[in-house]
Design an enzyme around this catalytic site. Structure first.
Site, short mmCIF file in Angstrom:
data_model
loop_
_atom_site.label_atom_id
_atom_site.label_comp_id
_atom_site.label_asym_id
_atom_site.label_seq_id
_atom_site.Cartn_x
_atom_site.Cartn_y
_atom_site.Cartn_z
N ASN A 1 34.84 -18.69 -14.01
CA ASN A 1 34.49 -19.55 -12.90
C ASN A 1 35.33 -19.20 -11.67
OD1 ASN A 1 33.30 -21.84 -11.42
ND2 ASN A 1 32.76 -22.59 -13.46
N ARG A 2 35.60 -20.15 -10.80
CA ARG A 2 36.11 -19.84 -9.45
C ARG A 2 37.57 -20.21 -9.26
NH1 ARG A 2 30.91 -21.08 -9.73
NH2 ARG A 2 29.42 -19.97 -8.41
N HIS B 1 34.90 -15.36 -11.90
CA HIS B 1 34.88 -14.70 -13.21
C HIS B 1 35.89 -13.56 -13.33
CE1 HIS B 1 31.71 -17.32 -14.17
NE2 HIS B 1 30.69 -16.60 -13.76
N HIS C 1 29.02 -16.27 -21.20
CA HIS C 1 28.10 -16.55 -20.09
C HIS C 1 26.65 -16.29 -20.49
CE1 HIS C 1 26.66 -16.81 -15.96
NE2 HIS C 1 27.88 -17.10 -15.55
N TYR D 1 22.74 -17.03 -21.21
CA TYR D 1 21.67 -17.93 -20.76
C TYR D 1 20.70 -18.12 -21.94
CZ TYR D 1 23.12 -16.91 -15.94
OH TYR D 1 23.83 -16.78 -14.77
N ASP E 1 24.75 -26.35 -11.17
CA ASP E 1 25.76 -25.30 -11.33
C ASP E 1 27.11 -25.99 -11.21
OD1 ASP E 1 27.17 -22.97 -11.59
OD2 ASP E 1 26.59 -22.12 -9.65
N GLN F 1 30.36 -25.82 -18.06
CA GLN F 1 29.60 -25.51 -16.85
C GLN F 1 28.13 -25.35 -17.25
OE1 GLN F 1 31.18 -25.10 -13.82
NE2 GLN F 1 29.56 -24.33 -12.50
N GLU G 1 28.47 -23.00 -20.46
CA GLU G 1 29.73 -22.27 -20.50
C GLU G 1 30.90 -23.23 -20.78
OE1 GLU G 1 29.96 -19.77 -16.83
OE2 GLU G 1 27.96 -20.61 -16.55
#
Length: 374
Positions: A95-96, A121, A196, A198, A268, A307, A335
């Site tokens: 993440n950030r 990431h 990560h 999907y 998100d 997440q 996540e």
């Protein structure tokens, strides 16, 4: 980078265990392996050594039909490009991190930016882009396990300390897929690892996931700014489109006129999970259900957050295994992680790892089948 053509997927027949084959070759001659894990009940998963990537996962519906529920591609140029985070282990910090900097023990560390005023990431050359070392490890009868290992040197993407990380995928006899993370460091650092992938329980490439029903065991979430960085305080989900405390279709309120949804073009966001057991046993975080096929996916974790990202920015540049281009909402990422930007929020659960300590985290993805609705 260039690559050799990928090999075909193995079929589901065979005995439980793990085996490897060459999937592609990087321009420098480094091979990328694909490991196939097979369980007693014919569930299979494949994992690439590039990014320790969950590449495919075949699970049954209520009629016993197996399909791949993980989005991805067999085209290696796509794996290296627009699908570079699909199914990968992301780190050193998932993440950030705001402003690409954080302070640890009084020292400011600047980490490699990825744009929009953040490091996402782990940086532009994060763990998702590395070739991990892989080896089969013992698993319980009827299952299979492979451990992926990576060494990250001191200063890698600006992060302090040399870090040794492992991610072990175990496919159980019941078809559950467990990911166990472990890391040690020789200097104080921060670490936050997640997968990560999907998911589309109807099968990848079959359309969007807006009709999937989602439950998230969280009463709060972390609203974000225009960089998708948490603003700080937790906010209650009650009375908002972020309330998934009981099962709700993902698409039910995704287009509501809510500032957080407008900002992200969908979901998100990080949900703050209810407290985890003190004994470290993974507790439920989320449940995904596709009513038409009956497939379910329960997510259990030791992590404090999850997440949920609904693929809002998918633009057709990734074409899946079946030849369908992925457009918005073609899959949902679940996540499990510590909260985004935790190094800059001392009131969030800590992500600091010190010499002599160990980072440990476990997430279990458990497929199931719900009974047919009347």
């Amino acid at each position: 980078m260039t690559a050799a053509p990928p090999q075909r997927h193995p079929d589901q027949a065979g005995t439980p265990g793990a085996r490897s084959e060459t999937f592609a070759v990087l321009a420098d001659g480094t091979p990328v392996e694909r490991w196939t894990l097979r369980s007693d009940n014919a569930v299979t998963a494949t994992v690439l050594t590039l990014g320790a990537t969950l590449h495919t996962w075949q699970t049954p519906d209520r009629d016993g039909r197996h399909v791949n529920i993980v989005l991805g591609s067999d085209d290696f140029a796509t794996v290296l490009g627009p699908a570079r985070h699909f199914g990968t282990i992301v780190g050193r910090y998932a993440n950030r991190i705001a402003d690409s900097r954080f302070t640890l023990d009084g020292t400011e560390h600047r980490v490699a930016p990825t744009g929009r005023g953040v490091t996402l990431h782990g940086g532009p050359d994060g763990f998702a882009h590395r070739v991990w070392q892989a080896e089969e490890v013992p698993a319980a009868p009827g299952g299979a396990a492979v451990r992926f290992s990576l060494h990250s040197p001191d200063g890698d993407q600006g992060f302090p300390g040399a870090l040794d990380a492992t991610a072990t995928y175990t496919l159980g006899a019941d078809g559950a897929l467990t990911v166990e993370y472990h890391a040690t460091a020789d200097r104080p650092t921060v670490v936050n690892l997640t997968n990560h992938a999907y998911f589309n329980l109807a099968g990848e490439g079959t359309g969007d996931v807006l009709g999937h029903h989602l439950t998230v065991d969280a009463d709060h979430y972390t609203p974000v700014d225009d960089r998708m960085v948490p603003l700080g305080p937790y906010e209650p989900v009650a009375g908002t489109p972020f309330d998934f405390t009981s099962a709700r279709a993902i698409g039910e309120r995704i287009h509501d006129d809510h500032p957080q949804l407008r900002q992200a073009d969908g979901y998100d966001h990080n949900w703050v999970l209810r407290p985890r057991p003190a004994d470290g046993v993974p507790a439920r975080a989320a449940l995904l259900h596709h009513p038409a096929s009956g497939r379910t996916l329960e997510v259990r974790t030791t992590e404090p957050g999850i997440q949920v990202y609904t693929g809002n920015t998918f633009d057709g540049r990734v074409t899946g295994f079946g030849g369908t281009a992925y457009t918005p909402y073609s899959g949902v990422a679940l996540e499990t992680q510590h909260h985004p930007d935790s190094p800059n929020h001392p009131d969030y659960p800590s992500t600091v790892l010190r010499p002599g300590g160990e980072f440990r985290s476990t997430t279990v993805f458990r497929p199931g089948v719900a009974s047919r609705e009347p």
